[in-house]
Design a protein around this motif. Sequence first.
Motif, PDB file in Angstrom:
ATOM      1  N   LYS A   3      11.469  10.717  -6.833  1.00 23.41           N
ATOM      2  CA  LYS A   3      10.828  10.601  -5.420  1.00 23.41           C
ATOM      3  C   LYS A   3      10.311  12.115  -4.854  1.00 23.41           C
ATOM      4  N   ILE A   4       9.188  11.851  -4.295  1.00 22.60           N
ATOM      5  CA  ILE A   4       8.620  13.109  -3.886  1.00 22.60           C
ATOM      6  C   ILE A   4       8.375  13.138  -2.262  1.00 22.60           C
ATOM      7  N   ARG A   5       8.423  14.436  -1.689  1.00 21.21           N
ATOM      8  CA  ARG A   5       8.165  14.453  -0.268  1.00 21.21           C
ATOM      9  C   ARG A   5       6.827  14.818   0.006  1.00 21.21           C
ATOM     10  N   LEU A  19       9.236  10.092   1.750  1.00 24.46           N
ATOM     11  CA  LEU A  19      10.087  10.300   0.757  1.00 24.46           C
ATOM     12  C   LEU A  19       9.461   9.060  -0.170  1.00 24.46           C
ATOM     13  N   VAL A  20       8.728   9.043  -1.187  1.00 26.78           N
ATOM     14  CA  VAL A  20       8.100   8.087  -1.906  1.00 26.78           C
ATOM     15  C   VAL A  20       8.181   8.107  -3.242  1.00 26.78           C
ATOM     16  N   GLY A  79       2.497  18.252  -3.529  1.00 22.23           N
ATOM     17  CA  GLY A  79       2.466  19.395  -4.286  1.00 22.23           C
ATOM     18  C   GLY A  79       2.102  19.111  -5.847  1.00 22.23           C
ATOM     19  N   PHE A  80       1.895  19.943  -6.619  1.00 18.54           N
ATOM     20  CA  PHE A  80       1.460  19.439  -8.050  1.00 18.54           C
ATOM     21  C   PHE A  80       2.083  20.770  -9.094  1.00 18.54           C
ATOM     22  N   SER A  87       7.062  17.346  -4.986  1.00 17.75           N
ATOM     23  CA  SER A  87       7.387  17.408  -3.774  1.00 17.75           C
ATOM     24  C   SER A  87       6.817  18.622  -3.190  1.00 17.75           C
ATOM     25  N   LEU A  88       6.468  18.623  -1.721  1.00 14.33           N
ATOM     26  CA  LEU A  88       6.020  19.692  -1.105  1.00 14.33           C
ATOM     27  C   LEU A  88       7.145  20.594  -0.819  1.00 14.33           C
ATOM     28  N   THR A  89       6.803  21.987  -0.790  1.00 14.65           N
ATOM     29  CA  THR A  89       8.010  22.938  -0.372  1.00 14.65           C
ATOM     30  C   THR A  89       7.969  22.888   1.327  1.00 14.65           C
ATOM     31  N   ASP A  90       8.836  23.469   1.670  1.00 14.07           N
ATOM     32  CA  ASP A  90       9.197  23.689   3.137  1.00 14.07           C
ATOM     33  C   ASP A  90       7.965  24.285   3.887  1.00 14.07           C
TER      34      ASP A  90
END
Length: 138
Positions: A3-5, A19-20, A79-80, A87-90
């Motif tokens: 799962k990624i943000r 969150l997907v 992100g990649f 996931s994206l960082t904060d």
Amino acid sequence: ENKIRILYVQPGKYPEERLVANELRPLQQLVGGYMQAVYPCSKDKVALVCNDSGKVDGLPLNRCIEDYDVIAGNFFICGFSGEEFCSLTDKQFRHYEKLFRDPELFLPTPIGIMPMKCTPDQYRRLMQERSAADRGER
């Protein structure tokens, strides 16, 4: 990552954190079809993922991408890493949430369309007025 943000951006709405599942079908559902990934700033290691045929399909215009284009339909920022979404960082999340915070209206002018930031309520009202005008109501 299973799962990624992401930051999910829909026309006329404020962006939202989601969150997907990091799988093709759920990601395609977010953009409503085949995906196209654009890398507006490669140093940020983020991808903007949108519908590959959004403009051709007549999806509503969503947001301007500085020095790039106007995105039609829903899109998300993730992100990649290498060739994989992550996931994206904060820090990335905060930056892109601020960048795409305000919905945009696209107004026709003699020299092309002009984007104008608005609230979701302003966007909804203008879209209702345009729809009524298209149906010949007034």
